[in-house]
Design a protein around this motif. Structure first.
Motif, short mmCIF file in Angstrom:
data_model
loop_
_atom_site.label_atom_id
_atom_site.label_comp_id
_atom_site.label_asym_id
_atom_site.label_seq_id
_atom_site.Cartn_x
_atom_site.Cartn_y
_atom_site.Cartn_z
N PHE A 69 0.87 -1.18 0.00
CA PHE A 69 0.00 0.00 0.00
C PHE A 69 0.90 1.23 0.00
N ASP A 70 1.14 1.79 -1.15
CA ASP A 70 2.11 2.88 -1.31
C ASP A 70 1.37 4.20 -1.45
N ALA A 71 1.53 5.06 -0.46
CA ALA A 71 0.88 6.37 -0.48
C ALA A 71 1.77 7.39 -1.21
N PRO A 72 1.19 8.31 -1.93
CA PRO A 72 1.99 9.35 -2.59
C PRO A 72 2.59 10.31 -1.56
N PRO A 73 3.76 10.93 -1.86
CA PRO A 73 4.34 11.90 -0.93
C PRO A 73 3.36 13.03 -0.63
N GLU A 74 3.33 13.44 0.64
CA GLU A 74 2.38 14.46 1.07
C GLU A 74 3.06 15.42 2.04
N SER A 75 2.71 16.70 1.94
CA SER A 75 3.24 17.72 2.83
C SER A 75 2.40 17.74 4.10
N LEU A 76 3.04 17.43 5.24
CA LEU A 76 2.33 17.35 6.52
C LEU A 76 2.88 18.39 7.49
#
Length: 294
Positions: A69-76
């Motif tokens: 389950f690969d999530a896209p890069p996200e700014s947190l």
């Protein structure tokens, strides 16, 4: 004979038509469920050949292996109101195909749902820690906490998550350059501090060595002066004993040394008439001896 041949042909045709509808195969990488008009009739997790009702039963296969389950890069946003680009992925498998089929239908929808839940919990965990802690010491703790939180939630979809990992935690491009410059300045400050401390230690060692060398040199000079003084005292003592043994000879010897220094070529000497040297020079023997002297 013709009837038997015709019967064989009919059976073969029927088997060719009905066979795929009557039998289904599950290999070791798969698990399957059999539905009839949308209702689950059978769940199969072991490999083999199985029978189903032809034309009315439908077989749906799901992967039994680990899924990514690969999530896209996200700014947190972190606790100290700074942003990080987080790239996370998880691994898990379908442990309840019936529940999985009832809740998310397909693997692609299941992966999308798992990514949404993992990203949501990751955002909450990132918001509870400072940026520097996430980059340096808290990453492993965050992954453990996220896995523990999403585990029961994804169980509701028939999924079992066995690992959650942060692949990358970077600064946003707009602040990365300033952060790297600050890091370089900090490293330079530490390097200058250590260099100054090293120079201080070097100066202390050199001062101690110079002080030790000065002490040794002063001791050697003192010993030399004492030895020289004792030698000179011994020489004076011997000289005094020689003089006291024959004062006239010493006087004569000293007069000769004086004559050698006084008389040079074309020298003019003015002497009082009552001096011993004048009387010596008036004598014939004295003149001959003076001119014969080197």
């Amino acid at each position: 004979m013709k009837f038997l041949a015709l019967a064989v042909i009919i059976v073969a045709v029927v088997a060719a038509i009905v066979g795929p509808q009557l039998f289904f195969v599950v290999d070791e990488k798969e698990q399957a469920i059999v539905t009839r008009f949308g209702e689950v009739r059978q769940s199969v997790r072991s490999p083999g050949l199985y029978i189903k009702a032809p034309f009315v039963d439908t077989t749906t296969y799901f992967d039994k292996r680990l899924l990514s389950f690969d999530a896209p890069p996200e700014s947190l946003l972190t606790k100290d109101k700074k942003r990080l680009i987080i790239d996370v992925y998880a691994r898990g498998r379908i442990v309840d195909p019936v529940l999985f089929r009832q809740t998310v239908q397909t693997e692609s929808q299941g992966k999308a749902r798992a990514v949404d839940i993992i990203t949501s919990e990751l955002r909450r965990e990132i918001a509870s820690d400072n940026q520097a802690e996430i980059i340096t010491t808290k990453r492993e703790d965050i992954m453990v906490r996220v896995q523990a939180i999403v585990q029961p939630k994804l169980r509701e979809f028939g999924l079992d998550i066995i690992d959650v990992r942060i692949k990358r935690a970077d600064f946003p491009p707009e602040i990365a350059e300033s952060v790297y410059s600050r890091m370089q300045s900090e490293r330079k400050r530490k390097a200058d501090k250590e260099r100054a401390e090293g120079q201080e230690i070097d100066a202390q060692v050199r001062a101690a060595v110079d002080r030790e060398a000065a002490i040794i040199k002063a001791g050697a000079q003192r010993t030399a002066d004492i030895t020289r003084g004792e030698g000179e005292a011994e020489a004076i003592k011997i000289f005094a004993e020689a003089i006291s043994a024959d004062p006239e000879f010493y006087k004569f010897q000293r007069s000769l040394e004086a004559y050698r220094k006084i008389f040079e070529i074309n020298s003019t000497v003015v002497l009082p008439a009552d001096s011993d040297l004048f009387e010596f020079l008036q004598s014939k023997e004295g003149l001959n001896e003076s001119f014969a002297s080197p």
